[in-house]
Design a protein around this motif. Structure first.
Motif, PDB file in Angstrom:
ATOM      1  N   GLY A  67      29.791  21.643 -11.233  1.00 54.61           N
ATOM      2  CA  GLY A  67      30.752  21.614 -10.133  1.00 54.61           C
ATOM      3  C   GLY A  67      31.937  20.720 -10.479  1.00 54.61           C
ATOM      4  N   GLU A 211      24.319  22.540  -2.511  1.00 58.47           N
ATOM      5  CA  GLU A 211      25.638  22.283  -1.927  1.00 58.47           C
ATOM      6  C   GLU A 211      26.107  20.843  -2.137  1.00 58.47           C
ATOM      7  OE1 GLU A 211      28.110  22.445   2.281  1.00 58.47           O
ATOM      8  OE2 GLU A 211      26.001  21.841   2.223  1.00 58.47           O
ATOM      9  N   LEU A 214      26.989  19.917  -5.749  1.00 60.68           N
ATOM     10  CA  LEU A 214      28.273  20.526  -6.089  1.00 60.68           C
ATOM     11  C   LEU A 214      29.435  19.735  -5.490  1.00 60.68           C
ATOM     12  CD1 LEU A 214      27.505  24.299  -5.501  1.00 60.68           C
ATOM     13  CD2 LEU A 214      28.286  23.325  -7.660  1.00 60.68           C
ATOM     14  N   ALA A 218      32.491  17.766  -7.151  1.00 61.41           N
ATOM     15  CA  ALA A 218      33.857  18.076  -6.727  1.00 61.41           C
ATOM     16  C   ALA A 218      34.592  16.814  -6.305  1.00 61.41           C
ATOM     17  CB  ALA A 218      33.818  19.081  -5.575  1.00 61.41           C
ATOM     18  N   ARG A 228      36.293  23.002  -2.735  1.00 62.24           N
ATOM     19  CA  ARG A 228      35.158  22.464  -1.994  1.00 62.24           C
ATOM     20  C   ARG A 228      34.594  23.503  -1.025  1.00 62.24           C
ATOM     21  NH1 ARG A 228      38.845  18.205  -1.225  1.00 62.24           N
ATOM     22  NH2 ARG A 228      38.754  18.484   1.045  1.00 62.24           N
ATOM     23  N   TYR A 231      32.589  25.986  -2.982  1.00 59.25           N
ATOM     24  CA  TYR A 231      31.305  25.418  -3.394  1.00 59.25           C
ATOM     25  C   TYR A 231      30.300  25.444  -2.242  1.00 59.25           C
ATOM     26  CZ  TYR A 231      32.972  23.616  -7.926  1.00 59.25           C
ATOM     27  OH  TYR A 231      33.432  23.498  -9.215  1.00 59.25           O
ATOM     28  N   TYR A 234      29.104  28.992  -1.760  1.00 57.21           N
ATOM     29  CA  TYR A 234      28.165  29.332  -2.832  1.00 57.21           C
ATOM     30  C   TYR A 234      26.862  28.541  -2.665  1.00 57.21           C
ATOM     31  CZ  TYR A 234      26.300  28.557  -7.645  1.00 57.21           C
ATOM     32  OH  TYR A 234      25.505  28.406  -8.758  1.00 57.21           O
ATOM     33  N   GLY A 235      26.993  27.263  -2.366  1.00 60.90           N
ATOM     34  CA  GLY A 235      25.848  26.379  -2.391  1.00 60.90           C
ATOM     35  C   GLY A 235      24.870  26.549  -1.249  1.00 60.90           C
ATOM     36  N   LEU A 335      31.459  32.525  -5.311  1.00 62.40           N
ATOM     37  CA  LEU A 335      31.892  31.872  -6.546  1.00 62.40           C
ATOM     38  C   LEU A 335      33.002  32.671  -7.235  1.00 62.40           C
ATOM     39  CD1 LEU A 335      31.001  29.353  -8.173  1.00 62.40           C
ATOM     40  CD2 LEU A 335      29.599  30.893  -9.568  1.00 62.40           C
ATOM     41  N   LEU A 348      27.474  28.091 -13.545  1.00 62.36           N
ATOM     42  CA  LEU A 348      27.056  28.156 -12.145  1.00 62.36           C
ATOM     43  C   LEU A 348      26.413  29.499 -11.815  1.00 62.36           C
ATOM     44  CD1 LEU A 348      30.046  26.293 -10.438  1.00 62.36           C
ATOM     45  CD2 LEU A 348      27.690  25.463 -10.715  1.00 62.36           C
TER      46      LEU A 348
END
Length: 360
Positions: A67, A211, A214, A218, A228, A231, A234-235, A335, A348
């Motif tokens: 990340g 999350e 990541l 970040a 952010r 992320y 995605y997370g 992502l 990732l």
């Protein structure tokens, strides 16, 4: 985008070895400090070293590192060392979790509370051996949480960079702690709703597995808001998929792979999404069997097999697998919608596959 992972993303950039080196160096210093206080603390150092260095997937620092790199951060050993602090958060959670669940083993070895209870018995000390083991596990888990903070701020990063990341780190540790409480509460109240299972999974495991690491990376990279947001998009689903895989392995996993007895989650009475889905879809007989035997510490191999059959025959296992796949695709789509450094993006993607297809 390539969804294959021929090389583990945790091993890219020498990451696993660098994480292990950082952890070993930090623990060596802590052993020296503990020994100077009292030789009786050597077993404490040994137990934490064995727990932290003897296993673990290193997924959380890997998510944080990639990340960080994805957001434009440059590789540095100080960053890897700082992110290795996540392994102490994980150790704290697992030591306490094993105690609360009365688990006998972790990664094929005695759980920390069992290890210290055995030490008490072997030495012939006074008092209750199990009580001593429980107290030791509480304190060692607490010590790991303290050390997570110490490693983060002693890694050699600019204090202003650490200050930027600290709110994420603090919120993550709060979330996993209250998630653990909600898990314990759900077991005693008997709430088997899918909604409750989802919330417990989200706060106990999902957020701090993907999350928050990541977002920690970040923050160290001073990533812009849109990165952010991506992320998190995605997370969160990926973290939930990770926990659902954990739930499946807790019921159907191979003990040789998981390091825990078969069906341990059933004996512990875990109200997971998998169990909640089975309860919702069962007929009266199946529901009575599930609720009657769930949380029975004396559940034997035959009892585990019968509960597995209910979970499978209701379609709960298939439903959970479908949800894992759907959540993973949602994560990967999020992502793909953000501009990231190429190697980090692929790492990732590969981490998503590794986290949701694992067998241990």
């Amino acid at each position: 985008m390539n969804h294959a992972a021929p090389v583990s993303p945790v091993d890219r950039a020498g990451l696993r070895q660098r994480i292990d080196t950082a952890l070993a160096g930090f623990l060596a210093g802590q052993r020296t400090w503990l020994t100077a206080v009292d030789e009786a603390l050597v077993p404490v150092a040994e137990a934490i070293e064995a727990f932290v260095l003897g296993g673990g997937k290193r997924l959380r620092p890997a998510f944080a590192y990639w990340g960080f790199r994805g957001a434009g951060g440059g590789d540095a050993d100080q960053v890897v060392t700082a992110l290795a602090a996540l392994e102490f958060v994980q150790a704290s959670a697992l030591i306490h979790d094993d105690l609360m669940d009365r688990s006998d083993t972790r990664r094929g070895e005695p759980a920390v509370h069992r290890r210290f209870a055995a030490r008490h018995r072997g030495a012939g000390w006074g008092g209750d051996a199990d009580g001593f083991g429980d107290a030791a596990a509480i304190l060692l888990g607490d010590l790991c949480l303290v050390w997570s903070d110490e490693l983060l701020h002693s890694a050699g990063l600019d204090p202003r960079v650490v200050a930027r990341a600290r709110p994420v780190f603090d919120e993550m540790r709060t979330e996993v702690t209250v998630g653990q409480y909600l898990d314990v509460l759900t077991q005693v109240t008997g709430d088997t709703s899918v909604e409750r299972a989802g919330k417990v999974a989200r706060y106990k495991s999902a957020k701090y597995t993907v999350e928050r690491p990541l977002l920690l990376g970040a923050a160290l990279a001073d990533a812009p808001a849109h990165v952010r947001a991506a992320y998190s998009a995605y997370g969160l689903p990926l973290g939930e998929a990770f926990q659902l895989r954990d739930d499946v392995l807790g019921v159907f996993g191979d003990p040789a792979q998981t390091g825990k007895p078969a069906g341990d989650d059933l004996r512990e009475g875990k109200r997971t999404y998998l169990v909640a889905a089975a309860v919702a879809a069962s007929d009266d007989a199946g529901r009575a069997l599930l609720l009657g035997r769930l949380g029975d510490p004396e559940l034997d191999a035959d009892g585990v097999a019968r509960l597995r059959e209910v979970i499978t025959s209701t379609g709960a296992l298939a439903r959970t697998e479908e949800r894992i796949a759907a959540l993973t695709e949602t994560a990967l789509a999020a992502l793909s919608a953000v501009d990231l450094e190429t190697e980090a993006r692929q790492a990732l993607v590969d981490l998503a596959i590794a986290a949701t297809r694992r067998t241990d």
